[in-house]
Design a protein around this motif. Structure first.
Motif, mmCIF file in Angstrom:
data_model
loop_
_atom_site.group_PDB
_atom_site.id
_atom_site.type_symbol
_atom_site.label_atom_id
_atom_site.label_comp_id
_atom_site.label_asym_id
_atom_site.label_seq_id
_atom_site.Cartn_x
_atom_site.Cartn_y
_atom_site.Cartn_z
ATOM 1 N N GLY A 9 0.921 -1.249 0.054
ATOM 2 C CA GLY A 9 -0.069 0.026 -0.029
ATOM 3 C C GLY A 9 0.836 1.250 -0.024
ATOM 4 O O GLY A 9 0.555 2.100 0.611
ATOM 5 N N THR A 11 1.536 3.556 -1.942
ATOM 6 C CA THR A 11 1.049 4.822 -2.887
ATOM 7 C C THR A 11 0.177 5.691 -1.872
ATOM 8 O O THR A 11 -0.101 6.835 -2.409
ATOM 9 C CB THR A 11 0.527 4.452 -4.160
ATOM 10 N N GLY A 12 -0.444 5.253 -0.884
ATOM 11 C CA GLY A 12 -1.190 5.830 -0.128
ATOM 12 C C GLY A 12 -0.716 6.842 0.822
ATOM 13 O O GLY A 12 0.506 7.101 1.043
ATOM 14 N N ALA A 13 -1.623 7.359 1.714
ATOM 15 C CA ALA A 13 -1.505 8.637 2.591
ATOM 16 C C ALA A 13 -0.224 8.073 3.763
ATOM 17 O O ALA A 13 0.767 8.467 3.955
ATOM 18 C CB ALA A 13 -2.379 8.980 3.414
ATOM 19 N N VAL A 14 -0.356 6.841 4.126
ATOM 20 C CA VAL A 14 0.539 6.167 5.103
ATOM 21 C C VAL A 14 1.589 5.569 4.367
ATOM 22 O O VAL A 14 2.797 5.835 4.932
ATOM 23 C CB VAL A 14 -0.200 5.104 6.210
ATOM 24 N N SER A 36 -2.455 -1.473 -5.515
ATOM 25 C CA SER A 36 -3.463 -2.192 -6.117
ATOM 26 C C SER A 36 -3.214 -2.390 -7.605
ATOM 27 O O SER A 36 -2.019 -2.116 -8.030
ATOM 28 C CB SER A 36 -4.707 -1.405 -6.119
ATOM 29 N N SER A 39 -1.902 0.254 -10.142
ATOM 30 C CA SER A 39 -0.762 0.930 -9.766
ATOM 31 C C SER A 39 0.366 -0.252 -10.076
ATOM 32 O O SER A 39 1.459 0.149 -10.770
ATOM 33 C CB SER A 39 -0.493 1.420 -8.553
ATOM 34 N N SER A 83 0.076 -0.986 4.887
ATOM 35 C CA SER A 83 -0.637 0.331 4.985
ATOM 36 C C SER A 83 -1.746 0.048 3.772
ATOM 37 O O SER A 83 -2.189 0.971 3.297
ATOM 38 C CB SER A 83 -0.078 1.584 4.940
ATOM 39 N N LEU A 84 -2.382 -1.118 3.956
ATOM 40 C CA LEU A 84 -3.406 -1.414 3.128
ATOM 41 C C LEU A 84 -4.928 -1.252 3.729
ATOM 42 O O LEU A 84 -4.887 -1.187 5.163
ATOM 43 C CB LEU A 84 -3.409 -2.910 2.931
ATOM 44 N N PRO A 85 -5.782 -1.026 2.901
ATOM 45 C CA PRO A 85 -7.275 -0.989 3.546
ATOM 46 C C PRO A 85 -7.562 -2.238 4.388
ATOM 47 O O PRO A 85 -7.263 -3.140 4.043
ATOM 48 C CB PRO A 85 -8.186 -0.671 2.077
ATOM 49 N N SER A 179 -6.345 13.778 7.207
ATOM 50 C CA SER A 179 -5.406 12.866 6.538
ATOM 51 C C SER A 179 -5.695 11.538 7.552
ATOM 52 O O SER A 179 -5.161 10.602 6.705
ATOM 53 C CB SER A 179 -3.954 13.213 6.763
ATOM 54 N N GLY A 182 -7.295 9.144 4.715
ATOM 55 C CA GLY A 182 -6.671 8.589 3.437
ATOM 56 C C GLY A 182 -7.020 9.797 2.571
ATOM 57 O O GLY A 182 -7.830 10.663 3.018
ATOM 58 N N ASN A 322 -1.027 11.905 13.503
ATOM 59 C CA ASN A 322 -1.609 10.586 13.158
ATOM 60 C C ASN A 322 -1.010 9.911 12.136
ATOM 61 O O ASN A 322 -1.093 8.683 12.157
ATOM 62 C CB ASN A 322 -3.011 10.881 12.820
#
Ligand code: NAP
Length: 344
Positions: A9, A11-14, A36, A39, A83-85, A179, A182, A322
């Motif tokens: 994960g 590419t995400g915020a975390v 995902s 990407s 840091s995946l959903p 944030s 996400g 956070n």
């Protein structure tokens, strides 16, 4: 010697914060990034919509994003930061652990499972030994370790400091930054000039996770702490940094000075990402504030202030960044402890 690590994960915020904390890092080298299927196969620099206020590391820009599954991750990458959903974490993290990877994860899936360590190193690092139980019961060569929800991690260190006074109940009202949801979280039309007085599932996490974090590991299981917590979680229009008001009731008499001393005395660790001072206690009653104080200790300290006595204990405010202390930094710190204790 450095340990090759992967980011699930990424590419995400975390995930972007994980990249920030892991490049450079004296003990870790990023060898693999996943996201995902949208990407996968693209260079990270193209797939990640980079939105944090430090430059993307050059070496990462050309690294191809891999699919998030065991056969897409090299065997010589023993430690993965996830840091995946949570729905994705629930599906992919256990097979990765079964395949031999140690996964230090932010996602909420499996946090409360009896054989999964839920760890803040300074509070309950000894719970990592639960990995022995996990490996026996699941027949895994790898391991799954979780850090708590970002709003839990803000309130629990000060509550851990108050445990010596017989912590009985706590009421928590959060003011959580955008944030935390996400990049696809709340829209500007929802949050500007507004407060959202509900964050799905958040109250339950703040009410349950502390009982495990503050519990005692007896070598076989974590005996839950009996603290009774009630939470109200609110989304506010700050970018980073969750501020929380906490009312803590204790069995023993406690003064504001007692509470401040106990918070200041909670020791920091000697890990690379540890702050020098774990809980920074402000004397000024209008601190901590998100914009001014979210970067205390490089974003890895918890800040507290506004301490005052109530009829049954103390009231205070606390704050943590956070996506740093509450997410990416929390799992990197767990990763550093996993290496130090020989689990990786
Ligand atoms: P986010 O910005 O939405 O990022 C999600 C990441 O997961 C992206 O890299 C995305 O890749 C990837 N992903 C999505 N669906 C996928 C799939 N089916 N297979 C593989 N990868 C997939 O979310 P976030 O805020 O970083 O949060 C990540 C996790 O950390 C969540 O479980 C969240 O609850 C937890 N957490 C967040 C915070 C916080 O403050 N934000 C704090 C504590 C915990 P693409 O870019 O390809 O879609």
């Amino acid at each position: 010697m450095t340990t090759r690590v992967g980011i699930l994960g990424a590419t995400g915020a975390v995930g972007q914060r994980l990249v920030q904390l892991l490049d450079p890092h004296p003990e870790f080298e990023i060898a693999c990034v996943t996201a995902s299927d949208d990407s996968a196969g693209r260079p990270y620099g193209e797939a990640a919509n980079w939105r944090i206020d430090v430059p993307m590391p050059d070496a990462l820009a050309d690294l191809d994003v891999a699919r998030t599954e065991p056969d897409a991750i090299p065997d010589d990458v023993p430690l993965l930061f996830s840091s995946l959903p949570s729905a994705v974490g629930e599906r992919v993290e256990p097979p990765l652990c079964e395949a031999g990877y140690v996964v230090s994860s932010n996602s909420s899936n499996d946090r409360m499972a009896d054989d999964v360590p839920l760890t803040i190193p300074e509070v309950n690092g000894d719970h990592l030994d639960l990995i022995e139980v996990q490996r026996d019961s699941r027949d895994w060569d790898g391991a799954l370790v979780k850090n708590p929800n970002c709003s839990t991690i803000t309130a629990v260190p000060p509550l851990a400091a108050l445990a010596e006074f017989g912590l009985e109940t706590a009421h928590v009202a959060t003011m959580q930054a955008v944030s935390g949801g996400g990049y696809s979280g709340v829209t500007s039309m929802e949050i500007i000039d507004n407060v959202l007085p509900h964050i799905g599932g958040e109250e339950e996490k703040v009410e349950t996770e502390p009982t495990k974090l503050l519990g005692e590991f007896d070598g076989a299981e974590v005996k839950r702490h009996e603290v009774d917590i009630a939470a109200s979680c609110n989304r506010v229009a700050t970018v980073d940094g969750h501020l929380e008001s906490v009312w803590a009731d204790t069995r023993e008499d406690i003064t504001a000075d007692d509470a401040a001393r106990a918070m200041r005395e909670l020791p920091a660790l000697d890990l690379h990402s540890s702050p020098d001072q774990f809980i920074e206690v402000f004397e000024d009653p209008d601190r901590p504030q998100p914009r001014l104080d979210r970067m205390v200790g490089g974003g890895m300290s918890v800040a507290a202030g506004g301490l005052r006595e109530t009829t049954r204990g103390v009231q205070f405010n606390c704050l943590a960044h956070n996506t740093l202390r509450g997410a990416a930094g929390a799992s990197v710190l767990n990763g550093e402890l996993l290496v130090e204790r020989g689990w990786v």
